[in-house]
Design an enzyme around this catalytic site. Structure first.
Site, PDB file in Angstrom:
ATOM      1  N   LYS A  73       0.810  -1.235   0.000  1.00  0.00           N
ATOM      2  CA  LYS A  73       0.000   0.000   0.000  1.00  0.00           C
ATOM      3  C   LYS A  73       0.841   1.282   0.000  1.00  0.00           C
ATOM      4  CE  LYS A  73      -3.838  -2.059   2.591  1.00  0.00           C
ATOM      5  NZ  LYS A  73      -4.770  -1.870   3.712  1.00  0.00           N
ATOM      6  N   ASP A 109      -9.626   2.646   3.000  1.00  0.00           N
ATOM      7  CA  ASP A 109      -9.676   2.064   4.353  1.00  0.00           C
ATOM      8  C   ASP A 109     -10.321   3.013   5.371  1.00  0.00           C
ATOM      9  OD1 ASP A 109      -8.531  -0.436   3.825  1.00  0.00           O
ATOM     10  OD2 ASP A 109      -6.498   0.346   3.973  1.00  0.00           O
TER      11      ASP A 109
HETATM   12  P1  NAP Z   1       0.634  -3.391  11.338  1.00  0.00           P
HETATM   13  O1  NAP Z   1       0.905  -2.271  10.397  1.00  0.00           O
HETATM   14  O2  NAP Z   1       1.556  -4.562  11.345  1.00  0.00           O
HETATM   15  O3  NAP Z   1       0.578  -2.763  12.840  1.00  0.00           O
HETATM   16  C1  NAP Z   1       0.422  -3.609  13.929  1.00  0.00           C
HETATM   17  C2  NAP Z   1       0.253  -2.790  15.209  1.00  0.00           C
HETATM   18  O4  NAP Z   1      -0.016  -3.722  16.266  1.00  0.00           O
HETATM   19  C3  NAP Z   1       1.485  -2.001  15.611  1.00  0.00           C
HETATM   20  O5  NAP Z   1       1.083  -0.742  16.128  1.00  0.00           O
HETATM   21  C4  NAP Z   1       2.095  -2.866  16.721  1.00  0.00           C
HETATM   22  O6  NAP Z   1       2.783  -2.108  17.710  1.00  0.00           O
HETATM   23  C5  NAP Z   1       0.853  -3.437  17.349  1.00  0.00           C
HETATM   24  N1  NAP Z   1       1.148  -4.670  18.074  1.00  0.00           N
HETATM   25  C6  NAP Z   1       1.535  -5.868  17.547  1.00  0.00           C
HETATM   26  N2  NAP Z   1       1.720  -6.766  18.537  1.00  0.00           N
HETATM   27  C7  NAP Z   1       1.467  -6.114  19.706  1.00  0.00           C
HETATM   28  C8  NAP Z   1       1.484  -6.512  21.064  1.00  0.00           C
HETATM   29  N3  NAP Z   1       1.799  -7.763  21.426  1.00  0.00           N
HETATM   30  N4  NAP Z   1       1.138  -5.598  22.001  1.00  0.00           N
HETATM   31  C9  NAP Z   1       0.798  -4.337  21.653  1.00  0.00           C
HETATM   32  N5  NAP Z   1       0.773  -3.896  20.379  1.00  0.00           N
HETATM   33  C10 NAP Z   1       1.103  -4.787  19.410  1.00  0.00           C
HETATM   34  O7  NAP Z   1      -0.811  -3.999  11.110  1.00  0.00           O
HETATM   35  P2  NAP Z   1      -2.097  -3.356  10.389  1.00  0.00           P
HETATM   36  O8  NAP Z   1      -1.995  -3.563   8.919  1.00  0.00           O
HETATM   37  O9  NAP Z   1      -2.281  -1.974  10.886  1.00  0.00           O
HETATM   38  O10 NAP Z   1      -3.262  -4.323  10.908  1.00  0.00           O
HETATM   39  C11 NAP Z   1      -3.634  -4.362  12.281  1.00  0.00           C
HETATM   40  C12 NAP Z   1      -4.876  -5.234  12.458  1.00  0.00           C
HETATM   41  O11 NAP Z   1      -5.990  -4.640  11.759  1.00  0.00           O
HETATM   42  C13 NAP Z   1      -4.726  -6.641  11.886  1.00  0.00           C
HETATM   43  O12 NAP Z   1      -5.349  -7.539  12.776  1.00  0.00           O
HETATM   44  C14 NAP Z   1      -5.489  -6.588  10.596  1.00  0.00           C
HETATM   45  O13 NAP Z   1      -6.026  -7.841  10.224  1.00  0.00           O
HETATM   46  C15 NAP Z   1      -6.601  -5.616  10.924  1.00  0.00           C
HETATM   47  N6  NAP Z   1      -7.129  -4.904   9.757  1.00  0.00           N
HETATM   48  C16 NAP Z   1      -8.461  -4.997   9.507  1.00  0.00           C
HETATM   49  C17 NAP Z   1      -9.009  -4.307   8.451  1.00  0.00           C
HETATM   50  C18 NAP Z   1     -10.480  -4.400   8.188  1.00  0.00           C
HETATM   51  O14 NAP Z   1     -10.911  -4.063   7.069  1.00  0.00           O
HETATM   52  N7  NAP Z   1     -11.279  -4.819   9.147  1.00  0.00           N
HETATM   53  C19 NAP Z   1      -8.196  -3.509   7.624  1.00  0.00           C
HETATM   54  C20 NAP Z   1      -6.827  -3.433   7.909  1.00  0.00           C
HETATM   55  C21 NAP Z   1      -6.299  -4.143   8.986  1.00  0.00           C
HETATM   56  P3  NAP Z   1       4.367  -1.799  17.586  1.00  0.00           P
HETATM   57  O15 NAP Z   1       4.466  -0.525  16.788  1.00  0.00           O
HETATM   58  O16 NAP Z   1       4.784  -1.619  19.000  1.00  0.00           O
HETATM   59  O17 NAP Z   1       5.002  -2.971  16.913  1.00  0.00           O
END
Ligand code: NAP
Length: 294
Positions: A73, A109
């Protein structure tokens, strides 16, 4: 798709790496079938180094467009011919539309999240929102909420990432919007931020399959004035949502956002309003048949 490919079938792609668990092909093809459109939506596993060639193929093959998912993206912003205002501001493109060889990039999004929230009867304007996480989804959701007039605080485990996100977004927010703030998720002020909030959005991956026994904040931090939106849709009810409901909070899972970001992309490609109920049903069927351990 209508069931039969013809010489006139129009092609939409999704590029991801990996892409095999994507629910979008089932969702978009169900919408094309419902409206009897001669379109087909096809997943392609595209490695980061092949993204320029894959986008070139959208143009060369005369495809209608494409969705982009992890990890493409951010990089796609520089690879398309033009970007929407929101995509430029947040630095992310998840939808490409091929208009006579010009690749136009959009980010659906944030608006998808807003539509999902509104469908649950929760308005963003004037709300006090706390976002958990500072990754790609947090960027789109935080910007959309702040642009609509919510007061947004980002709580992230890695505080510096939260600070960086907030400072970047404050630099591109439309004028007159309250600036976002960043607070460490594990710091002393995190709980108070949530006790003052009326909207809590989980943008972390904590609680997502197979990590279903975990939640990003303790259950005691929940309260009944909260609306809790979890972006996660697998499982449909995370531990966070269970805790929120036990505290008397209203809740919603990430299915609505997934459907609405796809619906906006569908509108961009076809100019038509898609059947969101059919799309949601296809997502739920996809979750049932393609994932385990819910
Ligand atoms: P990402 O860019 O990898 O970001 C992940 C985030 O989670 C980071 O801020 C990370 O913090 C935090 N994190 C990971 N493990 C953690 C832990 N053990 N404790 C506290 N914080 C933690 O992921 P993303 O693309 O934003 O996606 C995040 C979630 O949203 C996923 O589950 C994804 O499936 C979902 N999602 C859903 C939709 C929808 O349409 N419903 C769309 C997009 C994403 P750090 O910075 O500290 O690593």
């Amino acid at each position: 798709m209508t069931g039969t490919l013809t010489g006139r079938t129009r092609v939409v792609a999704v590029f991801g790496h990996p892409v095999r668990h994507s629910l979008s092909p089932g969702m978009q093809n169900a919408a094309f079938r419902e409206l009897i459109l001669d379109y087909v939506y096809v997943p392609f596993s595209v490695s980061p180094e092949d993204l320029p060639a894959a986008l070139g193929a959208v143009r060369a093959l005369g495809m209608v467009g494409a969705n982009l998912t992890i990890p493409h993206k951010e990089r796609a912003v520089a690879l398309v011919d033009s970007v929407s205002d929101e995509a430029r501001r947040i630095g992310s493109v998840n939808t490409v539309h091929n208009v006579d060889g010009e690749l136009r990039g959009y980010s659906t999004d944030g608006e998808g999240f807003m539509r999902a929230l509104e469908a649950e009867g929760k308005s963003a304007e004037g709300s006090r929102a706390v976002l958990l996480g500072a990754g790609g989804s947090a960027r789109a959701v935080a910007y959309a909420l702040a642009a609509k007039g919510a007061t947004v605080t980002v709580l992230n485990r890695t505080a510096i990432r939260g600070d960086e996100l907030v400072s970047e977004l404050n630099g591109v927010l439309p004028e007159g919007r309250p600036p976002l703030r960043s607070v460490a998720l594990n710091g002393p002020d995190a709980r108070r931020e949530i006790s003052d909030a009326d909207l809590l959005v989980n943008c972390t991956s904590v609680g997502m399959h197979p990590d279903t026994d975990n939640q990003p904040i303790p259950s005691e931090w929940m309260h009944e004035r909260l609306f809790v939106y979890d972006l996660i849709y697998n499982p449909l009810k995370t531990r966070l949502l269970v805790a929120a409901q036990a505290a008397g909070a209203r809740t919603a899972n990430g299915v609505g956002m997934l459907v609405h970001q796809g619906a906006i992309a569908f509108e961009i490609w076809t100019g038509l309003k898609p059947p969101t109920d059919v799309m949601e049903q296809a997502v739920l069927v996809g979750l049932d048949t393609t994932t385990v351990g819910r």
